[in-house]
Design a protein around this motif. Structure first.
Motif, short mmCIF file in Angstrom:
data_model
loop_
_atom_site.label_atom_id
_atom_site.label_comp_id
_atom_site.label_asym_id
_atom_site.label_seq_id
_atom_site.Cartn_x
_atom_site.Cartn_y
_atom_site.Cartn_z
N UNK A 136 -3.46 -4.24 -0.51
CA UNK A 136 -2.22 -3.56 -0.14
C UNK A 136 -2.47 -2.10 0.24
N UNK A 137 -3.45 -1.46 -0.38
CA UNK A 137 -3.76 -0.07 -0.04
C UNK A 137 -4.27 0.03 1.40
N UNK A 138 -5.11 -0.91 1.81
CA UNK A 138 -5.63 -0.94 3.18
C UNK A 138 -4.48 -1.05 4.18
N UNK A 139 -3.51 -1.85 3.86
CA UNK A 139 -2.35 -2.03 4.73
C UNK A 139 -1.48 -0.78 4.76
N UNK A 140 -1.37 -0.09 3.63
CA UNK A 140 -0.60 1.16 3.60
C UNK A 140 -1.29 2.24 4.42
N UNK A 141 -2.61 2.28 4.36
CA UNK A 141 -3.36 3.34 5.03
C UNK A 141 -3.49 3.10 6.53
N UNK A 142 -3.29 1.86 6.98
CA UNK A 142 -3.45 1.52 8.39
C UNK A 142 -2.19 0.81 8.89
N UNK A 143 -1.07 1.51 8.74
CA UNK A 143 0.22 0.90 9.04
C UNK A 143 0.31 0.38 10.48
N UNK A 144 -0.25 1.12 11.44
CA UNK A 144 -0.15 0.69 12.83
C UNK A 144 -0.81 -0.65 13.07
N UNK A 145 -1.88 -0.91 12.33
CA UNK A 145 -2.60 -2.18 12.51
C UNK A 145 -1.75 -3.37 12.12
N UNK A 146 -0.86 -3.17 11.17
CA UNK A 146 -0.12 -4.29 10.61
C UNK A 146 1.33 -4.37 11.10
N UNK A 147 1.68 -3.49 12.04
CA UNK A 147 2.98 -3.63 12.69
C UNK A 147 2.91 -4.82 13.65
N UNK A 148 3.87 -5.69 13.56
CA UNK A 148 3.94 -6.85 14.45
C UNK A 148 2.65 -7.68 14.40
N UNK A 149 2.16 -7.92 13.17
CA UNK A 149 0.95 -8.73 13.00
C UNK A 149 1.31 -10.21 13.18
#
Length: 333
Positions: free
Chosen positions: A76-89
């Protein structure tokens, strides 16, 4: 057997018990002990904490409660730190869709003899005018999210084969240390999958150079599971039987259809035309690289007996033979 183990075959149940220390009598207690640790990380938004979800992290870390929680937190921390990567995944995201259709990743229909799913990447397929390395990483993470729902694969794991045939120096120049580290953090440190082996075939000298740069960021366990085969496909076949490999990898199966896995994820949307300009994502990627470069430790990089400086590819005086680069056969439990 509890309902959480309902998707496992008798053979996989036994494997989970012997290799992962999975005990049906204490399964709910194991899960709760991991869940109880969430309060220690109020800085992280744990968006999913149900039993089935936590179980995959326990399996990935052989039921070591602390290590399973650390992986859950890093996920979850990785997803918080790289928000753009997980938009519209989603598979229909333009960049992800283009990467999927070019076989990033490819997924073979047959499992290996240990029940592991085989992912293949044909690196030369990367069309850098149509999608970025981050799009490829997003497509791989999305694919793993889909496949890890299968409890058999939570136990048995995955194999990754990367074929570097015809991968040019120009393409390689886009693989910056920060981007490669982003991939390592996402796959090695922050995802609940068991990788039994990572196989490089037909790799040119500059891929060896890049590997030297990223090696300090790999865990010892990961390093031991990386096999450099060069053009010696016989050494690959010692570990993965050619009966299940496509002809590009010296196997007995037909050439791999790059759209196979993409059709699985996209279904009817596979044939829909999508307009996508990679430049629209460039700013986010540059910002990401800048943030990551700040965290790259020069001391760590110096520990590598590198033939290259970070971010610079130089041809080494001598490239080891394929035999020299082949890692010894290891137990891939």
């Amino acid at each position: 057997m509890t309902h959480l183990q309902a998707g496992l075959s008798p053979e996989t149940l036994e494997k989970a018990k012997v290799e992962l220390k999975e005990n049906p009598d204490t399964l709910h207690q194991d899960i709760q002990e991991v869940r109880d640790m969430i309060i220690t990380r109020p800085d992280i938004g744990f968006l999913r904490t149900d039993d089935a979800f936590i179980l995959r992290f326990l399996r990935a870390r052989k039921f070591n409660h602390f290590e399973a929680f650390r992986l859950l937190a890093q996920y979850f921390e990785y997803r918080q730190q790289n928000l753009d990567m997980f938009k519209n995944l989603k598979a229909t995201d333009p960049g992800i869709k283009q990467a999927l259709k070019d076989g990033f990743p490819g997924v073979l229909s047959n499992l290996d003899k240990y029940g592991r799913k085989i992912l293949v990447l044909f690196a030369a397929n990367w069309d850098q005018s149509r999608y970025t390395f981050v799009d490829i990483l997003r497509a791989i993470l999305l694919s793993l999210e889909s496949m890890i729902e299968d409890p058999e694969l939570q136990v048995n794991g995955f194999i990754l084969i990367i074929d570097w045939s015809n991968f040019t120096f120009k393409q390689a120049s886009k693989l910056t240390p920060s981007m490669l580290r982003l991939a390592i953090e996402g796959l090695q440190d922050s995802f609940p999958a068991r990788f039994g082996g990572i196989h490089f075939v037909n790799q040119p000298w500059y891929i060896h150079a890049l590997y030297t740069v990223i090696r300090p960021f790999l865990k010892d366990k990961t390093r031991k599971r990386i096999f450099m085969h060069g053009n010696n496909l016989n050494s690959l076949h010692q570990l993965i039987h050619p009966e299940i490999l496509p002809s590009e990898l010296g196997g007995m199966m037909p050439p791999y259809d790059m759209g196979t896995w993409a059709r699985t994820l996209l279904d009817h949307a596979y044939d829909e035309e999508t307009d996508y300009c990679p430049e629209s994502y460039t700013l986010s990627v540059q910002d990401l690289e800048r943030d990551l470069e700040k965290n790259l430790s020069p001391k760590t990089m110096k520990r590598s007996q590198s033939v290259v400086e970070p971010g610079v590819l130089k041809r080494p005086d001598k490239v080891k033979s394929d035999e020299d680069n082949m890692q010894p056969l290891l137990s891939l439990d």
